[in-house]
Design an enzyme around this catalytic site. Structure first.
Site, PDB file in Angstrom:
ATOM      1  N   ASP A 122       0.871  -1.171   0.000  1.00 26.55           N
ATOM      2  CA  ASP A 122       0.000   0.000   0.000  1.00 26.55           C
ATOM      3  C   ASP A 122       0.909   1.221   0.000  1.00 26.55           C
ATOM      4  OD1 ASP A 122      -1.630   2.147   0.551  1.00 26.55           O
ATOM      5  OD2 ASP A 122      -2.808   1.117   2.086  1.00 26.55           O
ATOM      6  N   PRO A 141      -9.509  -0.716 -15.648  1.00 31.26           N
ATOM      7  CA  PRO A 141     -10.614  -1.045 -14.732  1.00 31.26           C
ATOM      8  C   PRO A 141     -11.210   0.185 -14.053  1.00 31.26           C
ATOM      9  CG  PRO A 141      -8.820  -2.593 -14.459  1.00 31.26           C
ATOM     10  CD  PRO A 141      -8.318  -1.542 -15.395  1.00 31.26           C
ATOM     11  N   SER A 142     -10.350   1.123 -13.627  1.00 35.61           N
ATOM     12  CA  SER A 142     -10.907   2.290 -12.926  1.00 35.61           C
ATOM     13  C   SER A 142     -11.664   3.194 -13.891  1.00 35.61           C
ATOM     14  CB  SER A 142      -9.817   3.070 -12.199  1.00 35.61           C
ATOM     15  OG  SER A 142      -8.949   3.683 -13.106  1.00 35.61           O
ATOM     16  N   TYR A 192      -7.893  16.092  -8.859  1.00 35.50           N
ATOM     17  CA  TYR A 192      -7.036  15.176  -9.635  1.00 35.50           C
ATOM     18  C   TYR A 192      -5.993  15.970 -10.428  1.00 35.50           C
ATOM     19  CZ  TYR A 192      -5.820  11.465 -12.970  1.00 35.50           C
ATOM     20  OH  TYR A 192      -5.149  10.528 -13.732  1.00 35.50           O
ATOM     21  N   ARG A 225     -15.483   4.535 -13.529  1.00 29.11           N
ATOM     22  CA  ARG A 225     -15.897   5.939 -13.683  1.00 29.11           C
ATOM     23  C   ARG A 225     -17.032   6.063 -14.701  1.00 29.11           C
ATOM     24  NH1 ARG A 225     -10.416   6.462 -13.122  1.00 29.11           N
ATOM     25  NH2 ARG A 225      -9.864   6.751 -15.303  1.00 29.11           N
ATOM     26  N   ARG A 233     -13.107  13.477 -26.669  1.00 27.22           N
ATOM     27  CA  ARG A 233     -12.069  14.421 -26.211  1.00 27.22           C
ATOM     28  C   ARG A 233     -10.735  14.155 -26.907  1.00 27.22           C
ATOM     29  NH1 ARG A 233     -12.276  14.046 -19.668  1.00 27.22           N
ATOM     30  NH2 ARG A 233     -11.038  12.199 -20.190  1.00 27.22           N
ATOM     31  N   ARG A 237     -12.132  17.772 -12.934  1.00 28.08           N
ATOM     32  CA  ARG A 237     -10.932  17.057 -12.476  1.00 28.08           C
ATOM     33  C   ARG A 237     -10.068  17.986 -11.624  1.00 28.08           C
ATOM     34  NH1 ARG A 237     -13.451  13.376 -13.476  1.00 28.08           N
ATOM     35  NH2 ARG A 237     -13.162  11.665 -14.947  1.00 28.08           N
ATOM     36  N   LYS A 295      -1.955  15.885 -10.068  1.00 26.19           N
ATOM     37  CA  LYS A 295      -1.092  15.434 -11.166  1.00 26.19           C
ATOM     38  C   LYS A 295      -0.141  16.557 -11.612  1.00 26.19           C
ATOM     39  CE  LYS A 295      -2.441  11.107 -11.621  1.00 26.19           C
ATOM     40  NZ  LYS A 295      -1.541   9.986 -11.313  1.00 26.19           N
TER      41      LYS A 295
HETATM   42  P1  NAD Z   1      -6.459   1.564 -12.338  1.00 21.16           P
HETATM   43  O1  NAD Z   1      -6.833   2.830 -11.636  1.00 21.16           O
HETATM   44  O2  NAD Z   1      -7.548   0.856 -13.080  1.00 21.16           O
HETATM   45  O3  NAD Z   1      -5.783   0.531 -11.328  1.00 21.16           O
HETATM   46  C1  NAD Z   1      -5.038   1.040 -10.317  1.00 21.16           C
HETATM   47  C2  NAD Z   1      -4.404  -0.035  -9.440  1.00 21.16           C
HETATM   48  O4  NAD Z   1      -3.985   0.701  -8.293  1.00 21.16           O
HETATM   49  C3  NAD Z   1      -5.324  -1.151  -8.929  1.00 21.16           C
HETATM   50  O5  NAD Z   1      -4.707  -2.407  -9.149  1.00 21.16           O
HETATM   51  C4  NAD Z   1      -5.423  -0.860  -7.429  1.00 21.16           C
HETATM   52  O6  NAD Z   1      -5.507  -2.026  -6.617  1.00 21.16           O
HETATM   53  C5  NAD Z   1      -4.122  -0.114  -7.185  1.00 21.16           C
HETATM   54  N1  NAD Z   1      -4.130   0.703  -5.980  1.00 21.16           N
HETATM   55  C6  NAD Z   1      -5.119   1.478  -5.504  1.00 21.16           C
HETATM   56  N2  NAD Z   1      -4.757   2.053  -4.337  1.00 21.16           N
HETATM   57  C7  NAD Z   1      -3.496   1.630  -4.085  1.00 21.16           C
HETATM   58  C8  NAD Z   1      -2.569   1.865  -3.019  1.00 21.16           C
HETATM   59  N3  NAD Z   1      -2.901   2.643  -1.983  1.00 21.16           N
HETATM   60  N4  NAD Z   1      -1.348   1.280  -3.094  1.00 21.16           N
HETATM   61  C9  NAD Z   1      -1.024   0.476  -4.129  1.00 21.16           C
HETATM   62  N5  NAD Z   1      -1.858   0.209  -5.142  1.00 21.16           N
HETATM   63  C10 NAD Z   1      -3.083   0.773  -5.122  1.00 21.16           C
HETATM   64  O7  NAD Z   1      -5.241   1.863 -13.334  1.00 21.16           O
HETATM   65  P2  NAD Z   1      -5.051   3.002 -14.412  1.00 21.16           P
HETATM   66  O8  NAD Z   1      -6.356   3.621 -14.807  1.00 21.16           O
HETATM   67  O9  NAD Z   1      -4.195   2.398 -15.442  1.00 21.16           O
HETATM   68  O10 NAD Z   1      -4.272   4.166 -13.644  1.00 21.16           O
HETATM   69  C11 NAD Z   1      -2.894   4.062 -13.345  1.00 21.16           C
HETATM   70  C12 NAD Z   1      -2.304   5.453 -13.260  1.00 21.16           C
HETATM   71  O11 NAD Z   1      -2.473   6.135 -14.487  1.00 21.16           O
HETATM   72  C13 NAD Z   1      -2.924   6.339 -12.181  1.00 21.16           C
HETATM   73  O12 NAD Z   1      -1.929   7.121 -11.566  1.00 21.16           O
HETATM   74  C14 NAD Z   1      -3.855   7.227 -12.988  1.00 21.16           C
HETATM   75  O13 NAD Z   1      -4.105   8.462 -12.360  1.00 21.16           O
HETATM   76  C15 NAD Z   1      -3.049   7.401 -14.259  1.00 21.16           C
HETATM   77  N6  NAD Z   1      -3.849   7.791 -15.406  1.00 21.16           N
HETATM   78  C16 NAD Z   1      -4.853   6.980 -15.846  1.00 21.16           C
HETATM   79  C17 NAD Z   1      -5.610   7.381 -16.930  1.00 21.16           C
HETATM   80  C18 NAD Z   1      -6.732   6.530 -17.454  1.00 21.16           C
HETATM   81  O14 NAD Z   1      -7.528   7.024 -18.270  1.00 21.16           O
HETATM   82  N7  NAD Z   1      -6.846   5.276 -17.067  1.00 21.16           N
HETATM   83  C19 NAD Z   1      -5.351   8.616 -17.549  1.00 21.16           C
HETATM   84  C20 NAD Z   1      -4.321   9.399 -17.088  1.00 21.16           C
HETATM   85  C21 NAD Z   1      -3.566   8.982 -15.993  1.00 21.16           C
END
Ligand code: NAD
Length: 264
Positions: A78, A202-203, A166, A207, A224, A163, A170
């Site tokens: 974590d 997945p996230s 967020y 959303r 977008r 956002r 970032k």
């Molecule tokens: P996700 O959000 O679907 O998965 C995130 C993973 O983070 C999960 O496996 C979860 O268990 C883990 N997690 C959550 N809390 C945690 C903690 N406290 N410690 C360790 N692990 C933890 O993955 P994603 O959407 O690929 O996002 C990954 C990164 O990319 C993030 O920083 C996100 O902000 C960034 N990002 C994502 C997008 C997008 O559209 N998906 C766009 C821009 C930036």
């Protein structure tokens, strides 16, 4: 150490024998059980790195380890727990640190509470402060290292609607990236940020469902991005491999945008 114990040993330099762009390097990836982190952990392992994939999701890590067919190690971590971070990162001594953990808060400034601000900054920024603090001493000693922080196009690069928290967090990631890059450039350490547009993960699915109109929200997200589609985790992983490899040895302190044209 607080929290859950490491479920597998940290990887050794000779864990992988085949030659790849990351052969001989140890990589630690946070949030590796899903999305961009997962794809990056797999891509780095495929390029010969000895990968330690970390996440809070133990089942997700087990699935990842199975998919990687023994080519990487995993540990429950974590990133919000400082002591756990210090212990796991110090033991792993990564040459490549990929900070992927992050959370999207939805809303404008008026929608956000202090608690939500704290939660987002703890996970999105302070976690990186700690992982980098833990990884740097070893990197300095070895005279090399590549730190990669996942930021977002929603940051100092572009204002994206609803956002606020967020985007602010970032933007802080990009500031942190540049600060680390300049302070440790003479130690042979590079620090860069990956700034994705909207990526299928997945996230993102969560959303989209949370809007109450999945299809309309998905269309809106796609609209977008001038390329007319969402990005894939693998497209982000390609950049992570490049930034972790010596191919990018002249690049530091940069925010690399991979966004399907969103920022044009
Ligand atoms: P996700 O959000 O679907 O998965 C995130 C993973 O983070 C999960 O496996 C979860 O268990 C883990 N997690 C959550 N809390 C945690 C903690 N406290 N410690 C360790 N692990 C933890 O993955 P994603 O959407 O690929 O996002 C990954 C990164 O990319 C993030 O920083 C996100 O902000 C960034 N990002 C994502 C997008 C997008 O559209 N998906 C766009 C821009 C930036």
């Amino acid at each position: 150490m607080q929290g859950k114990e490491i479920i597998m040993t940290s990887p050794s330099r000779d864990q992988r024998t085949s030659q790849g762009r990351l052969t001989g390097k140890r990589a630690l990836v946070t949030a590796a059980a899903a999305g961009i982190g997962r794809a990056s952990a797999l891509a780095m392992a495929a390029e010969g790195a000895a990968v330690l994939a970390t996440d809070i999701d133990e089942d997700g890590l087990a699935l990842l380890a199975a998919d990687a067919d023994g080519a990487l190690s995993s540990a429950v971590l974590d990133v919000c727990r400082r002591d756990e971070v210090m212990s796991v990162v110090d033991e792993a001594q990564p040459d490549i640190l990929l900070n992927c953990a992050g959370f999207v808060h939805h809303g404008s400034l008026l929608d956000a509470t202090d608690e939500e601000w704290e939660t987002a900054f703890t996970l999105n920024v302070r976690s990186m402060f700690h992982t980098i603090q833990a990884a740097l001493p070893g990197m300095i000693e070895r005279g090399s290292g590549s730190i990669i922080n996942v930021a977002s196009i929603a940051s100092s690069l572009k204002g994206v609607g609803m956002r606020c928290v967020y985007g602010a967090s970032k933007a802080a990631v990009i500031g942190l990236t540049k600060s680390v890059a300049i302070d440790f450039i003479k130690d042979g350490i590079r620090c860069n940020a990956i700034c994705p547009g909207t990526v299928q993960s997945p996230s993102l699915e969560d959303r989209l469902h949370a809007t109450g109109n999945y299809e309309a929200a998905r269309e809106q997200f796609i609209a977008r991005q001038p390329m007319g589609r969402l990005g894939t985790p693998e497209e982000m992983a390609s950049l992570a491999v490049y930034l972790g490899s010596d191919e990018s040895r002249f690049a530091s302190g940069q925010a690399f945008i991979v966004d399907g044209g969103m920022a044009i």
